[in-house]
Design a protein around this motif. Sequence first.
Motif, PDB file in Angstrom:
ATOM      1  N   LYS A   1       0.835  -1.209   0.000  1.00  0.00           N
ATOM      2  CA  LYS A   1       0.000   0.000   0.000  1.00  0.00           C
ATOM      3  C   LYS A   1       0.868   1.256   0.000  1.00  0.00           C
ATOM      4  N   HIS A   2       1.909   1.268   0.847  1.00  0.00           N
ATOM      5  CA  HIS A   2       2.803   2.425   0.906  1.00  0.00           C
ATOM      6  C   HIS A   2       3.521   2.625  -0.422  1.00  0.00           C
ATOM      7  N   SER A   3       4.004   1.538  -1.002  1.00  0.00           N
ATOM      8  CA  SER A   3       4.715   1.634  -2.278  1.00  0.00           C
ATOM      9  C   SER A   3       3.805   2.178  -3.372  1.00  0.00           C
ATOM     10  N   LEU A   4       2.604   1.635  -3.468  1.00  0.00           N
ATOM     11  CA  LEU A   4       1.667   2.106  -4.487  1.00  0.00           C
ATOM     12  C   LEU A   4       1.297   3.573  -4.270  1.00  0.00           C
ATOM     13  N   ARG A   5       1.105   3.952  -3.023  1.00  0.00           N
ATOM     14  CA  ARG A   5       0.789   5.353  -2.708  1.00  0.00           C
ATOM     15  C   ARG A   5       1.959   6.259  -3.075  1.00  0.00           C
ATOM     16  N   ASP A   6       3.180   5.853  -2.731  1.00  0.00           N
ATOM     17  CA  ASP A   6       4.370   6.645  -3.066  1.00  0.00           C
ATOM     18  C   ASP A   6       4.481   6.853  -4.575  1.00  0.00           C
ATOM     19  N   ILE A   7       4.291   5.783  -5.321  1.00  0.00           N
ATOM     20  CA  ILE A   7       4.397   5.850  -6.781  1.00  0.00           C
ATOM     21  C   ILE A   7       3.312   6.758  -7.344  1.00  0.00           C
ATOM     22  N   MET A   8       2.099   6.626  -6.837  1.00  0.00           N
ATOM     23  CA  MET A   8       1.000   7.470  -7.298  1.00  0.00           C
ATOM     24  C   MET A   8       1.306   8.943  -7.022  1.00  0.00           C
ATOM     25  N   TYR A   9       1.775   9.259  -5.824  1.00  0.00           N
ATOM     26  CA  TYR A   9       2.096  10.644  -5.477  1.00  0.00           C
ATOM     27  C   TYR A   9       3.224  11.181  -6.351  1.00  0.00           C
ATOM     28  N   PHE A  10       4.225  10.346  -6.617  1.00  0.00           N
ATOM     29  CA  PHE A  10       5.336  10.787  -7.455  1.00  0.00           C
ATOM     30  C   PHE A  10       4.844  11.090  -8.872  1.00  0.00           C
ATOM     31  N   CYS A  11       4.012  10.221  -9.406  1.00  0.00           N
ATOM     32  CA  CYS A  11       3.454  10.457 -10.747  1.00  0.00           C
ATOM     33  C   CYS A  11       2.575  11.703 -10.759  1.00  0.00           C
ATOM     34  N   LEU A  12       1.804  11.916  -9.699  1.00  0.00           N
ATOM     35  CA  LEU A  12       0.987  13.137  -9.600  1.00  0.00           C
ATOM     36  C   LEU A  12       1.870  14.383  -9.526  1.00  0.00           C
ATOM     37  N   LEU A  13       3.012  14.285  -8.853  1.00  0.00           N
ATOM     38  CA  LEU A  13       3.955  15.401  -8.805  1.00  0.00           C
ATOM     39  C   LEU A  13       4.449  15.737 -10.217  1.00  0.00           C
ATOM     40  N   LEU A  14       4.758  14.727 -11.002  1.00  0.00           N
ATOM     41  CA  LEU A  14       5.207  14.964 -12.372  1.00  0.00           C
ATOM     42  C   LEU A  14       4.113  15.640 -13.202  1.00  0.00           C
ATOM     43  N   ILE A  15       2.877  15.206 -12.998  1.00  0.00           N
ATOM     44  CA  ILE A  15       1.739  15.810 -13.709  1.00  0.00           C
ATOM     45  C   ILE A  15       1.565  17.265 -13.270  1.00  0.00           C
ATOM     46  N   LEU A  16       1.698  17.535 -11.981  1.00  0.00           N
ATOM     47  CA  LEU A  16       1.589  18.903 -11.466  1.00  0.00           C
ATOM     48  C   LEU A  16       2.681  19.798 -12.060  1.00  0.00           C
ATOM     49  N   VAL A  17       3.912  19.300 -12.073  1.00  0.00           N
ATOM     50  CA  VAL A  17       5.029  20.071 -12.639  1.00  0.00           C
ATOM     51  C   VAL A  17       4.770  20.364 -14.113  1.00  0.00           C
ATOM     52  N   GLN A  18       4.266  19.371 -14.850  1.00  0.00           N
ATOM     53  CA  GLN A  18       3.975  19.605 -16.266  1.00  0.00           C
ATOM     54  C   GLN A  18       2.824  20.591 -16.431  1.00  0.00           C
ATOM     55  N   GLY A  19       1.840  20.555 -15.526  1.00  0.00           N
ATOM     56  CA  GLY A  19       0.767  21.541 -15.561  1.00  0.00           C
ATOM     57  C   GLY A  19       1.308  22.949 -15.383  1.00  0.00           C
ATOM     58  N   ILE A  20       2.214  23.109 -14.419  1.00  0.00           N
ATOM     59  CA  ILE A  20       2.847  24.416 -14.196  1.00  0.00           C
ATOM     60  C   ILE A  20       3.676  24.810 -15.420  1.00  0.00           C
ATOM     61  N   ASN A  21       4.354  23.841 -16.006  1.00  0.00           N
ATOM     62  CA  ASN A  21       5.149  24.102 -17.212  1.00  0.00           C
ATOM     63  C   ASN A  21       4.251  24.583 -18.350  1.00  0.00           C
ATOM     64  N   THR A  22       3.096  23.976 -18.487  1.00  0.00           N
ATOM     65  CA  THR A  22       2.151  24.376 -19.535  1.00  0.00           C
ATOM     66  C   THR A  22       1.641  25.786 -19.286  1.00  0.00           C
ATOM     67  N   ILE A  23       1.226  26.059 -18.058  1.00  0.00           N
ATOM     68  CA  ILE A  23       0.698  27.386 -17.708  1.00  0.00           C
ATOM     69  C   ILE A  23       1.767  28.465 -17.895  1.00  0.00           C
ATOM     70  N   SER A  24       3.026  28.106 -17.589  1.00  0.00           N
ATOM     71  CA  SER A  24       4.127  29.076 -17.709  1.00  0.00           C
ATOM     72  C   SER A  24       4.702  29.123 -19.121  1.00  0.00           C
ATOM     73  N   LEU A  25       4.019  28.476 -20.067  1.00  0.00           N
ATOM     74  CA  LEU A  25       4.455  28.445 -21.468  1.00  0.00           C
ATOM     75  C   LEU A  25       5.863  27.867 -21.636  1.00  0.00           C
ATOM     76  N   GLY A  26       6.142  26.838 -20.863  1.00  0.00           N
ATOM     77  CA  GLY A  26       7.403  26.111 -20.993  1.00  0.00           C
ATOM     78  C   GLY A  26       8.561  26.652 -20.182  1.00  0.00           C
ATOM     79  N   ALA A  27       8.300  27.606 -19.302  1.00  0.00           N
ATOM     80  CA  ALA A  27       9.392  28.192 -18.513  1.00  0.00           C
ATOM     81  C   ALA A  27      10.063  27.160 -17.603  1.00  0.00           C
ATOM     82  N   VAL A  28       9.300  26.202 -17.110  1.00  0.00           N
ATOM     83  CA  VAL A  28       9.868  25.186 -16.217  1.00  0.00           C
ATOM     84  C   VAL A  28      10.882  24.315 -16.962  1.00  0.00           C
ATOM     85  N   SER A  29      10.658  24.097 -18.247  1.00  0.00           N
ATOM     86  CA  SER A  29      11.582  23.284 -19.046  1.00  0.00           C
ATOM     87  C   SER A  29      13.003  23.821 -19.012  1.00  0.00           C
ATOM     88  N   ALA A  30      13.139  25.123 -18.866  1.00  0.00           N
ATOM     89  CA  ALA A  30      14.464  25.740 -18.836  1.00  0.00           C
ATOM     90  C   ALA A  30      15.249  25.355 -17.583  1.00  0.00           C
TER      91      ALA A  30
END
Length: 188
Positions: free
Chosen positions: A9-38
């Motif tokens: 359960k902990h492992s699956l939760r950790d993996i899910m949270y990590f993947c959600l973090l990546l999605i959040l970062v990409q959302g911010i990258n999209t909103i910032s018009l790719g500024a995070v990519s730099a």
Amino acid sequence: MISLSPQLKHSLRDIMYFCLLLILVQGINTISLGAVSALGIVPRSISGLIGIPLAPLIHHGWLHLLSNLLPLAILMFLVAQLGRVILWQSTLVIALLGGALVWLFGGTGVHAGASSLIFGYWGLLLANAWFSRSIKSVFIAAIVLLAYGGMFWGLFHLKANVSWSSHAFGTVAGIVMAWGLVKFKKLK
């Protein structure tokens, strides 16, 4: 109803949270018009040092992220079978060592994406079977080879806009991590 062990359960939760973090970062990258990519790794530049810990979290678009999420989650799950602490230690070592090697030896451009972790976990799981030679590690390595044996060719994939150095140095960092785990008796 299926009952999962607390560790699973902990492992699956950790993996899910990590993947959600990546999605959040990409959302911010999209909103910032790719500024995070730099903020990825820019080899041999002082400003590119920030990318060493951040690059695995950053993707250059939704397609880039989506192509990484499934193999990342699967390989993270397989590494988590070695232990939750080992999963996060491995993530840190692969990100920092692999990223430092990309910073030192990578080609021009901004290197980012979870593929460094994917290749690092892949290298760790295969090397762990070699170094530890336990039944569990060999079984996990067999699954990895069956599912992701083709990743070997990604180490030599010299395609524009694909960081072969992140693939190669992520793999090297994963192998170093596997060696360290066995050398310091954390895995048997």
